[in-house]
Design a protein around this motif. Structure first.
Motif, PDB file in Angstrom:
ATOM      1  N   ALA A  35     -20.914  14.963   7.351  1.00  0.00           N
ATOM      2  CA  ALA A  35     -21.184  16.334   6.943  1.00  0.00           C
ATOM      3  C   ALA A  35     -22.688  16.623   7.041  1.00  0.00           C
ATOM      4  CB  ALA A  35     -20.703  16.567   5.525  1.00  0.00           C
ATOM      5  N   SER A  36     -23.000  17.872   7.331  1.00  0.00           N
ATOM      6  CA  SER A  36     -24.399  18.291   7.380  1.00  0.00           C
ATOM      7  C   SER A  36     -24.514  19.549   6.538  1.00  0.00           C
ATOM      8  CB  SER A  36     -24.805  18.556   8.831  1.00  0.00           C
ATOM      9  OG  SER A  36     -26.181  18.842   8.894  1.00  0.00           O
ATOM     10  N   VAL A  38     -25.510  22.644   4.135  1.00  0.00           N
ATOM     11  CA  VAL A  38     -26.620  23.579   4.024  1.00  0.00           C
ATOM     12  C   VAL A  38     -26.695  24.004   2.567  1.00  0.00           C
ATOM     13  CG1 VAL A  38     -27.441  25.859   4.712  1.00  0.00           C
ATOM     14  CG2 VAL A  38     -26.321  24.381   6.388  1.00  0.00           C
ATOM     15  N   ASN A  64     -31.516  21.686   4.967  1.00  0.00           N
ATOM     16  CA  ASN A  64     -30.508  20.824   5.572  1.00  0.00           C
ATOM     17  C   ASN A  64     -30.558  19.490   4.828  1.00  0.00           C
ATOM     18  OD1 ASN A  64     -28.912  19.158   7.093  1.00  0.00           O
ATOM     19  ND2 ASN A  64     -29.982  19.502   9.017  1.00  0.00           N
ATOM     20  N   GLY A  66     -28.153  17.226   5.078  1.00  0.00           N
ATOM     21  CA  GLY A  66     -27.263  16.305   5.776  1.00  0.00           C
ATOM     22  C   GLY A  66     -28.017  15.333   6.659  1.00  0.00           C
ATOM     23  N   LYS A  68     -27.382  15.362  10.148  1.00  0.00           N
ATOM     24  CA  LYS A  68     -27.399  15.933  11.504  1.00  0.00           C
ATOM     25  C   LYS A  68     -28.107  17.278  11.475  1.00  0.00           C
ATOM     26  CE  LYS A  68     -23.071  13.801  12.908  1.00  0.00           C
ATOM     27  NZ  LYS A  68     -21.712  14.025  13.381  1.00  0.00           N
ATOM     28  N   VAL A  70     -28.790  21.210  11.913  1.00  0.00           N
ATOM     29  CA  VAL A  70     -27.974  22.388  11.653  1.00  0.00           C
ATOM     30  C   VAL A  70     -28.492  23.524  12.527  1.00  0.00           C
ATOM     31  CG1 VAL A  70     -27.371  24.139   9.936  1.00  0.00           C
ATOM     32  CG2 VAL A  70     -27.417  21.735   9.295  1.00  0.00           C
ATOM     33  N   THR A 119     -22.810  28.625  10.722  1.00  0.00           N
ATOM     34  CA  THR A 119     -23.573  27.479  11.225  1.00  0.00           C
ATOM     35  C   THR A 119     -22.615  26.457  11.824  1.00  0.00           C
ATOM     36  OG1 THR A 119     -23.461  26.167   9.188  1.00  0.00           O
ATOM     37  CG2 THR A 119     -25.275  27.767   9.357  1.00  0.00           C
ATOM     38  N   ASN A 120     -23.192  25.487  12.508  1.00  0.00           N
ATOM     39  CA  ASN A 120     -22.368  24.411  13.058  1.00  0.00           C
ATOM     40  C   ASN A 120     -22.044  23.363  11.991  1.00  0.00           C
ATOM     41  OD1 ASN A 120     -24.940  23.298  12.813  1.00  0.00           O
ATOM     42  ND2 ASN A 120     -24.787  22.119  14.694  1.00  0.00           N
ATOM     43  N   ALA A 121     -22.575  23.513  10.783  1.00  0.00           N
ATOM     44  CA  ALA A 121     -22.378  22.528   9.727  1.00  0.00           C
ATOM     45  C   ALA A 121     -21.164  22.820   8.855  1.00  0.00           C
ATOM     46  CB  ALA A 121     -23.619  22.459   8.840  1.00  0.00           C
ATOM     47  N   GLU A 122     -20.727  24.073   8.824  1.00  0.00           N
ATOM     48  CA  GLU A 122     -19.629  24.455   7.949  1.00  0.00           C
ATOM     49  C   GLU A 122     -18.643  25.315   8.719  1.00  0.00           C
ATOM     50  OE1 GLU A 122     -21.986  26.524   5.101  1.00  0.00           O
ATOM     51  OE2 GLU A 122     -22.275  24.767   3.855  1.00  0.00           O
TER      52      GLU A 122
END
Length: 138
Positions: A35-36, A38, A64, A66, A68, A70, A119-122
């Motif tokens: 997981a990354s 925010v 960030n 995490g 990775k 974001v 975002t690409n994180a969630e």
């Protein structure tokens, strides 16, 4: 009699073709390492009173936390009265990024506006809110 048997057999095979097979998928889990997340400094901002006709910029910052990078993939204001700007490059782990909203304050009265951030994180977009009151010109 032979015709009846053939008709019954065809009917039985026809009804069997409508049966369904239930497939149960196991839910996928994301470990904390993958997981990354925010973490937003604030998801709601009250700007108080602002004069009519004077644009107001509100900044939402995030970190960030995490492992990775974001990347903000989409920012969508709730109406045309708000313009948005945001961090365009990927935010490395431990670093911060921002989303800025500029409200035009054209109409007098109370307001509450949102900005939806993807975002690409969630998987679920984050909805940021700002509110206040525009004071009419005298």
């Amino acid at each position: 009699m032979k015709t009846v048997k053939i008709t019954l057999a065809a009917l039985a095979f026809g009804l069997m073709s409508f049966t369904t097979a239930t497939v149960i998928e196991q839910p996928t889990t994301v470990s904390a390492k993958e997981a990354s997340p925010v973490v937003w400094k604030s998801e709601t901002v009250d700007v108080g009173e602002i004069p009519q006709g004077t644009p107001k910029t509100i900044e939402f910052s995030f970190k960030n936390t995490g492992t990775k990078s974001v990347l903000i993939t989409n920012v969508k204001p709730s109406c045309g009265c708000t313009a948005a700007d945001y961090t365009k490059e990927a935010v490395a782990p431990g670093k911060t990024g921002y989303v800025k909203a500029t409200y035009n304050a054209a109409a007098a009265g109370a307001f509450a506006k949102t900005i939806t951030v993807t975002t690409n994180a969630e998987e679920t977009p984050k909805v940021l809110t700002f509110k206040g009151t525009v004071i009419a010109k005298s």
